[in-house]
Design an enzyme around this catalytic site. Structure first.
Site, mmCIF file in Angstrom:
data_model
loop_
_atom_site.group_PDB
_atom_site.id
_atom_site.type_symbol
_atom_site.label_atom_id
_atom_site.label_comp_id
_atom_site.label_asym_id
_atom_site.label_seq_id
_atom_site.Cartn_x
_atom_site.Cartn_y
_atom_site.Cartn_z
ATOM 1 N N GLY A 17 -11.948 3.020 4.560
ATOM 2 C CA GLY A 17 -10.740 1.695 3.361
ATOM 3 C C GLY A 17 -10.554 2.106 2.564
ATOM 4 O O GLY A 17 -10.307 3.308 2.598
ATOM 5 N N HIS A 18 -8.929 1.656 1.721
ATOM 6 C CA HIS A 18 -8.363 2.605 0.946
ATOM 7 C C HIS A 18 -8.625 2.921 -0.115
ATOM 8 O O HIS A 18 -9.481 2.448 -0.619
ATOM 9 C CB HIS A 18 -6.576 1.502 0.915
ATOM 10 C CG HIS A 18 -7.155 0.069 -0.166
ATOM 11 N ND1 HIS A 18 -6.336 -0.832 0.492
ATOM 12 C CD2 HIS A 18 -8.729 -0.172 -0.574
ATOM 13 C CE1 HIS A 18 -6.890 -1.697 -0.925
ATOM 14 N NE2 HIS A 18 -8.058 -0.891 -1.526
ATOM 15 N N ASN A 19 -8.330 4.292 -0.617
ATOM 16 C CA ASN A 19 -8.214 5.134 -1.813
ATOM 17 C C ASN A 19 -10.678 6.175 -2.010
ATOM 18 O O ASN A 19 -10.732 6.249 -2.463
ATOM 19 C CB ASN A 19 -8.570 4.273 -2.984
ATOM 20 C CG ASN A 19 -6.974 3.633 -2.927
ATOM 21 O OD1 ASN A 19 -6.464 4.305 -3.068
ATOM 22 N ND2 ASN A 19 -6.963 2.295 -4.338
ATOM 23 N N SER A 57 -11.942 2.384 -2.717
ATOM 24 C CA SER A 57 -12.210 2.755 -3.525
ATOM 25 C C SER A 57 -13.845 3.950 -3.527
ATOM 26 O O SER A 57 -14.483 3.811 -4.868
ATOM 27 C CB SER A 57 -12.375 1.703 -4.260
ATOM 28 O OG SER A 57 -10.430 1.735 -4.783
ATOM 29 N N GLN A 91 1.122 -1.237 0.216
ATOM 30 C CA GLN A 91 -0.111 0.005 0.084
ATOM 31 C C GLN A 91 0.967 1.132 -0.021
ATOM 32 O O GLN A 91 1.557 1.742 1.257
ATOM 33 C CB GLN A 91 -0.545 -0.086 1.199
ATOM 34 C CG GLN A 91 -1.538 -1.084 1.492
ATOM 35 C CD GLN A 91 -2.529 -2.256 0.662
ATOM 36 O OE1 GLN A 91 -4.421 -0.680 0.461
ATOM 37 N NE2 GLN A 91 -2.729 -2.548 -0.482
#
Length: 337
Positions: free
Chosen positions: A243-245, A263, A202
């Site tokens: 979560g990521h993004n 995302s 990441q």
């Protein structure tokens, strides 16, 4: 290129050298030098990218990447000017390339509060650990036993609670992080290989804009490559997962136990009720509302309120609920003799 405050860029490798170490075969351009990894959409001539799904075929055709990793059936679709590595597991090969070209800066050494603080108004309580390159704006307080990782920038008049960890993050002014919050941990990304499942490095950041509040024991993951962003004045309750993004807009409210997958894009002034769950790659429009316990598996237009599992517009949900209740009551009614 990943932010050099948080990631060390390792020596460049040729396409042929990379292919030999990531389990791919050079199709063309083995002599090209590669210095970084990037997604197809943002890669430059010094970067390597990958095609993991046919839905990104247009991005492959338009990419400026110096090298692309593609499955055997996509070789002909690769840009003519790019070097090509063929792999049956392109995402896993790209992840291995990430480890060869970038390395997270670790907290090997700490600095003193005097080195990190903008002035004497900064309060650093006992047990705080500060990584190299940390900067803390005036009027901020870092509470006991918190760890601030290398390169983190914290704005003015912030309060960072006890036992918080902050890494790979840029934090604005007047931000509050309550006890036990985890900011900038690796997002949940994994991909299959011949040897089993592997983690995907990441390489992104977390950006908390001015006035954000993050509740106790909540987690905000850093981006896989792009940033996870929380907009101005958004308020996050205890035990929330982002979560990521994800990109969360301004003045949003996320109530306890909300979980937002990777995302997701959220507009301004959106409210999430407790235990709301949001699937990945979903867009939620400005001013929308997600009822408590809803499971969102589709995009929500601006201004709408959705409820239920799977979530749908609340009027539809209520009509269906009333109809089901009537059907259940009808079945239980005694038969006439």
């Amino acid at each position: 290129m990943p932010d050099t405050r948080f990631f060390q860029t390792l020596p460049s490798l040729t396409v042929a050298e990379l292919a030999a170490q990531i389990g791919g075969a050079v199709e063309r351009g083995g002599d090209r030098s590669i210095a970084s990894v990037a997604p197809l959409s943002s890669a430059d001539r010094g970067a390597i990218a990958f095609l993991g799904d046919r839905k990104f075929a247009n991005a492959l055709a338009q990419t400026q990447a110096g090298c692309v990793i593609v499955p055997p059936e996509a070789v002909e679709a690769a840009p003519a000017e790019a070097s090509v590595i063929v792999s049956r597991t392109p995402q896993a090969s790209w992840a291995k390339a990430s480890l060869l070209l970038h390395r997270a800066i670790t907290l090997d050494t700490a600095i003193t509060p005097q080195d990190a603080a903008e002035d004497d108004s900064v309060v650093i309580e006992p047990g705080v650990v500060l990584g190299t390159g940390v900067r803390i704006g005036r009027g901020s307080r870092i509470c006991a036993n918190t760890v601030i990782g290398p390169g983190v920038q914290i704005g003015r008049d912030c309060v960072i609670g006890s036992n918080v960890t902050v890494s790979f993050a840029l934090i604005g002014d007047r931000v509050k992080l309550y006890a036990g919050a985890r900011i900038g941990e690796a997002g949940f990304g994994a991909t299959g290989t011949a040897a089993g499942v592997m983690d995907i490095p990441q390489l992104g950041r977390v950006i908390l804009q001015d006035g954000v509040t993050v509740g106790a024991n909540s987690c905000i993951d850093r981006g896989a490559y792009d940033d996870t962003v929380i907009g101005e004045n958004t308020k996050i309750d205890n035990l929330v997962m982002v979560g990521h993004n994800c990109v969360i807009g301004r003045n949003c409210l996320l109530v306890a136990n909300t979980g937002i997958s990777g995302s997701v894009t959220v507009g301004d002034n959106v409210i999430f009720g407790g235990k709301a769950g949001i699937g990945d790659h979903i867009t939620i429009g400005e001013g929308a509302r997600v009822a408590a316990g809803a499971g969102v598996l589709a995009d929500i237009p601006a201004g709408e309120t959705w409820s239920g599992y799977p979530a749908r517009p609340i009027r539809q949900f209520l009509r269906e609920t009333v109809w089901l209740a009537k059907q259940a009551s009808a079945k239980k009614a005694p038969k006439e003799s």
